[in-house]
Design a protein around this motif. Structure first.
Motif, PDB file in Angstrom:
ATOM      1  N   LYS A  12       0.808  -1.221   0.000  1.00  0.00           N
ATOM      2  CA  LYS A  12       0.000   0.000   0.000  1.00  0.00           C
ATOM      3  C   LYS A  12       0.840   1.270   0.000  1.00  0.00           C
ATOM      4  O   LYS A  12       0.403   2.306  -0.488  1.00  0.00           O
ATOM      5  N   PHE A  13       2.059   1.198   0.538  1.00  0.00           N
ATOM      6  CA  PHE A  13       2.867   2.414   0.613  1.00  0.00           C
ATOM      7  C   PHE A  13       3.223   2.961  -0.762  1.00  0.00           C
ATOM      8  O   PHE A  13       3.569   4.127  -0.912  1.00  0.00           O
ATOM      9  N   LEU A  14       3.114   2.124  -1.797  1.00  0.00           N
ATOM     10  CA  LEU A  14       3.425   2.595  -3.148  1.00  0.00           C
ATOM     11  C   LEU A  14       2.456   3.672  -3.621  1.00  0.00           C
ATOM     12  O   LEU A  14       2.772   4.436  -4.519  1.00  0.00           O
ATOM     13  N   CYS A  15       1.270   3.744  -3.007  1.00  0.00           N
ATOM     14  CA  CYS A  15       0.288   4.788  -3.366  1.00  0.00           C
ATOM     15  C   CYS A  15       0.818   6.185  -3.078  1.00  0.00           C
ATOM     16  O   CYS A  15       0.417   7.142  -3.721  1.00  0.00           O
ATOM     17  N   LEU A  16       1.698   6.295  -2.099  1.00  0.00           N
ATOM     18  CA  LEU A  16       2.128   7.602  -1.613  1.00  0.00           C
ATOM     19  C   LEU A  16       3.521   7.995  -2.095  1.00  0.00           C
ATOM     20  O   LEU A  16       4.029   9.041  -1.709  1.00  0.00           O
ATOM     21  N   GLN A  17       4.114   7.182  -2.926  1.00  0.00           N
ATOM     22  CA  GLN A  17       5.482   7.455  -3.399  1.00  0.00           C
ATOM     23  C   GLN A  17       5.430   8.158  -4.756  1.00  0.00           C
ATOM     24  O   GLN A  17       5.712   7.572  -5.788  1.00  0.00           O
ATOM     25  N   HIS A  18       5.119   9.433  -4.740  1.00  0.00           N
ATOM     26  CA  HIS A  18       4.852  10.154  -5.995  1.00  0.00           C
ATOM     27  C   HIS A  18       6.098  10.455  -6.824  1.00  0.00           C
ATOM     28  O   HIS A  18       5.992  10.888  -7.971  1.00  0.00           O
ATOM     29  N   ASP A  19       7.284  10.246  -6.255  1.00  0.00           N
ATOM     30  CA  ASP A  19       8.515  10.517  -6.999  1.00  0.00           C
ATOM     31  C   ASP A  19       9.208   9.250  -7.485  1.00  0.00           C
ATOM     32  O   ASP A  19      10.325   9.307  -7.986  1.00  0.00           O
ATOM     33  N   LEU A  20       8.532   8.103  -7.349  1.00  0.00           N
ATOM     34  CA  LEU A  20       9.112   6.845  -7.816  1.00  0.00           C
ATOM     35  C   LEU A  20       9.409   6.915  -9.306  1.00  0.00           C
ATOM     36  O   LEU A  20       8.609   7.423 -10.093  1.00  0.00           O
ATOM     37  N   GLN A  21      10.563   6.369  -9.688  1.00  0.00           N
ATOM     38  CA  GLN A  21      10.899   6.303 -11.107  1.00  0.00           C
ATOM     39  C   GLN A  21      10.946   4.870 -11.631  1.00  0.00           C
ATOM     40  O   GLN A  21      10.824   4.658 -12.828  1.00  0.00           O
ATOM     41  N   ALA A  22      11.140   3.911 -10.735  1.00  0.00           N
ATOM     42  CA  ALA A  22      11.197   2.511 -11.162  1.00  0.00           C
ATOM     43  C   ALA A  22      10.548   1.621 -10.115  1.00  0.00           C
ATOM     44  O   ALA A  22      10.823   1.768  -8.923  1.00  0.00           O
ATOM     45  N   LEU A  38      -0.962   2.567  -9.798  1.00  0.00           N
ATOM     46  CA  LEU A  38       0.475   2.838  -9.763  1.00  0.00           C
ATOM     47  C   LEU A  38       0.856   3.886 -10.805  1.00  0.00           C
ATOM     48  O   LEU A  38       1.693   4.751 -10.554  1.00  0.00           O
ATOM     49  N   LEU A  39       0.242   3.814 -11.965  1.00  0.00           N
ATOM     50  CA  LEU A  39       0.517   4.791 -13.017  1.00  0.00           C
ATOM     51  C   LEU A  39      -0.171   6.118 -12.738  1.00  0.00           C
ATOM     52  O   LEU A  39       0.385   7.186 -13.006  1.00  0.00           O
ATOM     53  N   GLU A  40      -1.377   6.056 -12.193  1.00  0.00           N
ATOM     54  CA  GLU A  40      -2.126   7.290 -11.921  1.00  0.00           C
ATOM     55  C   GLU A  40      -1.479   8.112 -10.802  1.00  0.00           C
ATOM     56  O   GLU A  40      -1.422   9.334 -10.873  1.00  0.00           O
ATOM     57  N   ASN A  41      -0.982   7.439  -9.760  1.00  0.00           N
ATOM     58  CA  ASN A  41      -0.406   8.138  -8.603  1.00  0.00           C
ATOM     59  C   ASN A  41       1.053   8.502  -8.777  1.00  0.00           C
ATOM     60  O   ASN A  41       1.574   9.349  -8.059  1.00  0.00           O
ATOM     61  N   ASN A  42       1.741   7.834  -9.669  1.00  0.00           N
ATOM     62  CA  ASN A  42       3.185   8.028  -9.829  1.00  0.00           C
ATOM     63  C   ASN A  42       3.498   8.503 -11.245  1.00  0.00           C
ATOM     64  O   ASN A  42       3.949   7.736 -12.085  1.00  0.00           O
ATOM     65  N   THR A  43       3.270   9.782 -11.474  1.00  0.00           N
ATOM     66  CA  THR A  43       3.405  10.324 -12.826  1.00  0.00           C
ATOM     67  C   THR A  43       4.860  10.437 -13.277  1.00  0.00           C
ATOM     68  O   THR A  43       5.115  10.662 -14.455  1.00  0.00           O
ATOM     69  N   GLN A  44       5.821  10.284 -12.340  1.00  0.00           N
ATOM     70  CA  GLN A  44       7.237  10.319 -12.709  1.00  0.00           C
ATOM     71  C   GLN A  44       7.791   8.934 -13.032  1.00  0.00           C
ATOM     72  O   GLN A  44       8.968   8.800 -13.384  1.00  0.00           O
ATOM     73  N   LEU A  45       6.948   7.918 -12.921  1.00  0.00           N
ATOM     74  CA  LEU A  45       7.400   6.540 -13.105  1.00  0.00           C
ATOM     75  C   LEU A  45       7.923   6.323 -14.522  1.00  0.00           C
ATOM     76  O   LEU A  45       7.260   6.654 -15.506  1.00  0.00           O
ATOM     77  N   PRO A  62      -4.337   3.955 -17.211  1.00  0.00           N
ATOM     78  CA  PRO A  62      -4.583   5.059 -16.279  1.00  0.00           C
ATOM     79  C   PRO A  62      -5.659   5.992 -16.823  1.00  0.00           C
ATOM     80  O   PRO A  62      -5.964   5.984 -18.023  1.00  0.00           O
ATOM     81  N   ILE A  63      -6.224   6.817 -15.942  1.00  0.00           N
ATOM     82  CA  ILE A  63      -7.273   7.755 -16.358  1.00  0.00           C
ATOM     83  C   ILE A  63      -6.743   8.755 -17.370  1.00  0.00           C
ATOM     84  O   ILE A  63      -7.419   9.118 -18.325  1.00  0.00           O
ATOM     85  N   HIS A  64      -5.526   9.216 -17.149  1.00  0.00           N
ATOM     86  CA  HIS A  64      -4.894  10.186 -18.049  1.00  0.00           C
ATOM     87  C   HIS A  64      -3.662   9.552 -18.692  1.00  0.00           C
ATOM     88  O   HIS A  64      -3.101   8.595 -18.164  1.00  0.00           O
ATOM     89  N   SER A  65      -3.217  10.109 -19.796  1.00  0.00           N
ATOM     90  CA  SER A  65      -2.014   9.608 -20.453  1.00  0.00           C
ATOM     91  C   SER A  65      -0.828   9.688 -19.509  1.00  0.00           C
ATOM     92  O   SER A  65      -0.686  10.644 -18.749  1.00  0.00           O
ATOM     93  N   HIS A  66       0.010   8.676 -19.547  1.00  0.00           N
ATOM     94  CA  HIS A  66       1.231   8.647 -18.741  1.00  0.00           C
ATOM     95  C   HIS A  66       2.392   8.877 -19.701  1.00  0.00           C
ATOM     96  O   HIS A  66       2.810   7.980 -20.411  1.00  0.00           O
ATOM     97  N   LEU A  67       2.910  10.095 -19.696  1.00  0.00           N
ATOM     98  CA  LEU A  67       3.876  10.503 -20.704  1.00  0.00           C
ATOM     99  C   LEU A  67       5.292  10.049 -20.404  1.00  0.00           C
ATOM    100  O   LEU A  67       6.135  10.027 -21.306  1.00  0.00           O
ATOM    101  N   ASN A  68       5.600   9.697 -19.156  1.00  0.00           N
ATOM    102  CA  ASN A  68       6.976   9.397 -18.780  1.00  0.00           C
ATOM    103  C   ASN A  68       7.343   7.920 -18.839  1.00  0.00           C
ATOM    104  O   ASN A  68       8.517   7.581 -18.906  1.00  0.00           O
ATOM    105  N   LEU A  69       6.369   7.032 -18.793  1.00  0.00           N
ATOM    106  CA  LEU A  69       6.661   5.602 -18.721  1.00  0.00           C
ATOM    107  C   LEU A  69       7.372   5.134 -19.986  1.00  0.00           C
ATOM    108  O   LEU A  69       6.888   5.346 -21.101  1.00  0.00           O
TER     109      LEU A  69
END
Length: 196
Positions: A12-22, A38-45, A62-69
């Motif tokens: 569950k802690f992954l929900c709050l890690q908004h700066d995760l990259q990998a 995971l994609l919706e909450n972590n836009t830097q992933l 995800p609800i919105h496009s994930h441009l960084n993945l």
């Protein structure tokens, strides 16, 4: 957290890690559906690796496009249903997409052709059918690896508008293709496997 073999639910802690990259959660025994949160909450992933788990159900975007993945690997799971038609619009920056060894069915969405940076696409060992979309052969000009083995694809391998000039490896065995091998393939220097 690869190979932990611990809890059967996503941490569950992954929900709050908004700066995760990998995030690499491969080789665990996670069950349930694709964690689109995971994609919706972590836009830097940049990298999401979920291979060799027990995930099932359809692939949720995800609800919105994930441009960084740039990497999505969901291979060796039990995902079923169709690959979402809008996958190319929602994940346009992917460089590596591996959905092999699941139970996906239906056609390859033509929107994959919108992934201009895609260098590796592996959809092998599923229940996919239909023809290879012309938009994929035209638009994914960065592809170096294309693996579509062991599905139920049919028809011509590629149209005359073939633009995959960077291909180094092409694997199409275990399908039902017909017709001639296009001249465009013989004019390139790479390893390829085409058989019925």
């Amino acid at each position: 957290m690869s190979g932990c073999k611990g809890s059967c639910t996503f941490p569950k802690f992954l929900c709050l890690q908004h700066d995760l990259q990998a995030v690499d959660l491969s080789d665990n025994n996670f069950t349930g559906v694709f964690p689109d949160w995971l994609l919706e909450n972590n836009t830097q992933l940049l990298h999401l690796v979920l291979l060799n788990n027990s995930l099932t159900g359809p692939l949720l975007l995800p609800i919105h496009s994930h441009l960084n993945l740039i990497t999505l690997d969901i291979s060796i799971n039990f995902f079923n249903g169709h690959i979402p038609a809008e996958v190319g619009a929602y994940l346009p920056g992917l460089r590596i997409l591996n959905m092999s060894k699941n139970a996906l069915e239906g056609n390859i969405p033509s929107s994959i052709g919108d992934m201009k940076s895609l260098g590796s696409l592996d959809l092998s060992n599923n229940h996919l059918s239909g023809e290879i979309p012309e938009h994929l052969a035209e638009g994914c000009f960065s592809l170096r690896l294309l693996v579509l083995s062991n599905n139920s694809f049919q028809g011509q391998i590629f149209s005359a508008n073939f633009n995959l000039t960077n291909l180094l490896s092409l694997q199409l065995d275990g399908n039902n293709f017909s017709g001639k091998i296009p001249d465009s393939l013989s004019n390139t220097s790479f390893n390829w496997t085409v058989s019925q």
